[in-house]
Design a protein around this motif. Structure first.
Motif, mmCIF file in Angstrom:
data_model
loop_
_atom_site.group_PDB
_atom_site.id
_atom_site.type_symbol
_atom_site.label_atom_id
_atom_site.label_comp_id
_atom_site.label_asym_id
_atom_site.label_seq_id
_atom_site.Cartn_x
_atom_site.Cartn_y
_atom_site.Cartn_z
ATOM 1 N N ALA A 4 36.973 32.322 52.818
ATOM 2 C CA ALA A 4 37.730 33.573 52.835
ATOM 3 C C ALA A 4 38.824 33.543 53.890
ATOM 4 C CB ALA A 4 36.802 34.755 53.095
ATOM 5 N N THR A 5 38.533 32.979 55.034
ATOM 6 C CA THR A 5 39.522 32.988 56.112
ATOM 7 C C THR A 5 40.664 32.010 55.857
ATOM 8 O OG1 THR A 5 38.173 31.458 57.407
ATOM 9 C CG2 THR A 5 37.925 33.798 57.887
ATOM 10 N N THR A 6 40.449 31.037 54.963
ATOM 11 C CA THR A 6 41.532 30.112 54.631
ATOM 12 C C THR A 6 42.238 30.497 53.332
ATOM 13 O OG1 THR A 6 40.009 28.619 53.486
ATOM 14 C CG2 THR A 6 40.456 28.170 55.822
ATOM 15 N N ASN A 7 41.763 31.550 52.676
ATOM 16 C CA ASN A 7 42.349 32.039 51.415
ATOM 17 C C ASN A 7 42.444 30.954 50.345
ATOM 18 O OD1 ASN A 7 42.642 34.628 52.426
ATOM 19 N ND2 ASN A 7 44.741 34.275 53.104
ATOM 20 N N THR A 8 41.510 30.013 50.346
ATOM 21 C CA THR A 8 41.564 28.924 49.368
ATOM 22 C C THR A 8 40.822 29.256 48.076
ATOM 23 O OG1 THR A 8 39.589 27.913 50.331
ATOM 24 C CG2 THR A 8 41.728 27.131 51.140
ATOM 25 N N ASP A 9 40.084 30.314 48.070
ATOM 26 C CA ASP A 9 39.205 30.581 46.936
ATOM 27 C C ASP A 9 39.326 32.034 46.473
ATOM 28 O OD1 ASP A 9 37.220 30.012 45.066
ATOM 29 O OD2 ASP A 9 35.629 30.655 46.416
ATOM 30 N N VAL A 10 40.559 32.515 46.261
ATOM 31 C CA VAL A 10 40.763 33.900 45.862
ATOM 32 C C VAL A 10 41.462 33.921 44.506
ATOM 33 C CG1 VAL A 10 41.808 36.112 46.464
ATOM 34 C CG2 VAL A 10 40.937 34.625 48.270
ATOM 35 N N ASN A 11 40.809 34.551 43.527
ATOM 36 C CA ASN A 11 41.368 34.685 42.188
ATOM 37 C C ASN A 11 41.570 36.161 41.898
ATOM 38 O OD1 ASN A 11 41.166 31.811 41.473
ATOM 39 N ND2 ASN A 11 38.973 32.178 41.606
ATOM 40 N N LEU A 12 42.776 36.651 42.157
ATOM 41 C CA LEU A 12 43.060 38.072 41.981
ATOM 42 C C LEU A 12 43.077 38.439 40.503
ATOM 43 C CD1 LEU A 12 45.865 38.576 44.654
ATOM 44 C CD2 LEU A 12 43.402 38.987 44.889
ATOM 45 N N GLU A 13 42.549 39.629 40.230
ATOM 46 C CA GLU A 13 42.504 40.162 38.870
ATOM 47 C C GLU A 13 42.589 41.679 38.961
ATOM 48 O OE1 GLU A 13 38.562 39.186 37.309
ATOM 49 O OE2 GLU A 13 37.803 39.281 39.344
ATOM 50 N N ARG A 14 42.836 42.309 37.854
ATOM 51 C CA ARG A 14 42.884 43.773 37.803
ATOM 52 C C ARG A 14 41.457 44.266 37.620
ATOM 53 N NH1 ARG A 14 44.432 47.691 33.136
ATOM 54 N NH2 ARG A 14 45.199 49.482 34.303
ATOM 55 N N ILE A 15 40.978 45.059 38.599
ATOM 56 C CA ILE A 15 39.622 45.594 38.493
ATOM 57 C C ILE A 15 39.648 47.099 38.700
ATOM 58 C CG2 ILE A 15 38.483 43.466 39.204
ATOM 59 C CD1 ILE A 15 38.085 44.650 41.962
ATOM 60 N N VAL A 26 40.406 53.794 38.887
ATOM 61 C CA VAL A 26 41.334 53.396 39.943
ATOM 62 C C VAL A 26 41.454 51.881 39.873
ATOM 63 C CG1 VAL A 26 41.843 53.392 42.402
ATOM 64 C CG2 VAL A 26 40.613 55.322 41.413
ATOM 65 N N PHE A 27 42.615 51.399 39.479
ATOM 66 C CA PHE A 27 42.808 49.968 39.319
ATOM 67 C C PHE A 27 43.471 49.369 40.549
ATOM 68 C CE2 PHE A 27 42.515 51.663 35.031
ATOM 69 C CZ PHE A 27 41.548 50.827 34.498
#
Length: 171
Positions: A15-26, A59-60
């Motif tokens: 999380a602190t390196t932002n290497t594993d973030v897959n943004l999506e609409r939730i 709320v998206f």
């Protein structure tokens, strides 16, 4: 317990390196309701009541669903572990001026002698006398995951009231 701590440390590192973030609409409303439903047994085990106030139908936000699920679980889990017996936990979701805000607050079962910055440090536990469950990583992971997804994470302490807020821009 060691396996959980090691897993938490790896999650935090990612999380602190932002290497594993897959943004999506939730939909934050569905997410909050789902987490509360999934935690019903744990809430009952602690003998707590969570007073929920959701002030929107949908709320998206743009975030990673799995990470935000973990954020809410960690925040609620923290409230369950450290709230005073016989008190309620309050969970609120608001949508205002294009911002989504979730706030979880509880009355602590001990005197809080730490600052908001100190309590989100890795391996920090608010109740120093506690030696059983918890690794001291839950709030640190919640903050890191929230920020990795583009949100804002804030802790407020007012007397015996401990409050965690997360905010995201709505999409």
């Amino acid at each position: 317990r060691l396996k959980t701590i090691v897993s938490d440390v790896f999650d935090l590192a990612k999380a602190t390196t932002n290497t594993d973030v897959n943004l999506e609409r939730i939909d934050a409303v569905i997410l909050m309701n789902q987490v509360l439903a999934d935690m019903e047994d744990k809430i009952a085990e602690y003998g707590r009541e969570i007073k929920t106030s959701i002030n929107a139908e949908n709320v998206f936000i743009e975030a990673e669903g799995k990470k935000m699920c973990r954020v809410l679980q960690n925040i609620i889990d923290n409230a369950l572990k450290y709230s005073m017996n016989g008190t309620r936990i309050f969970a609120r979701l608001d949508s205002e001026d294009g911002r989504m805000k979730i706030n979880v607050r509880n009355t602590a079962s001990y005197e809080m002698t730490f600052t908001p910055d100190e309590i989100v440090e890795r391996f920090t536990r608010g109740d120093k006398a506690r030696t059983t469950e918890g690794s001291g990583l839950g709030l640190s992971i919640a903050r890191s995951f929230t920020e990795a997804c583009g949100g804002r994470f804030e802790i407020l302490i007012d007397g015996d009231v401990f409050s965690v807020s997360i905010e995201f821009d709505e999409i």
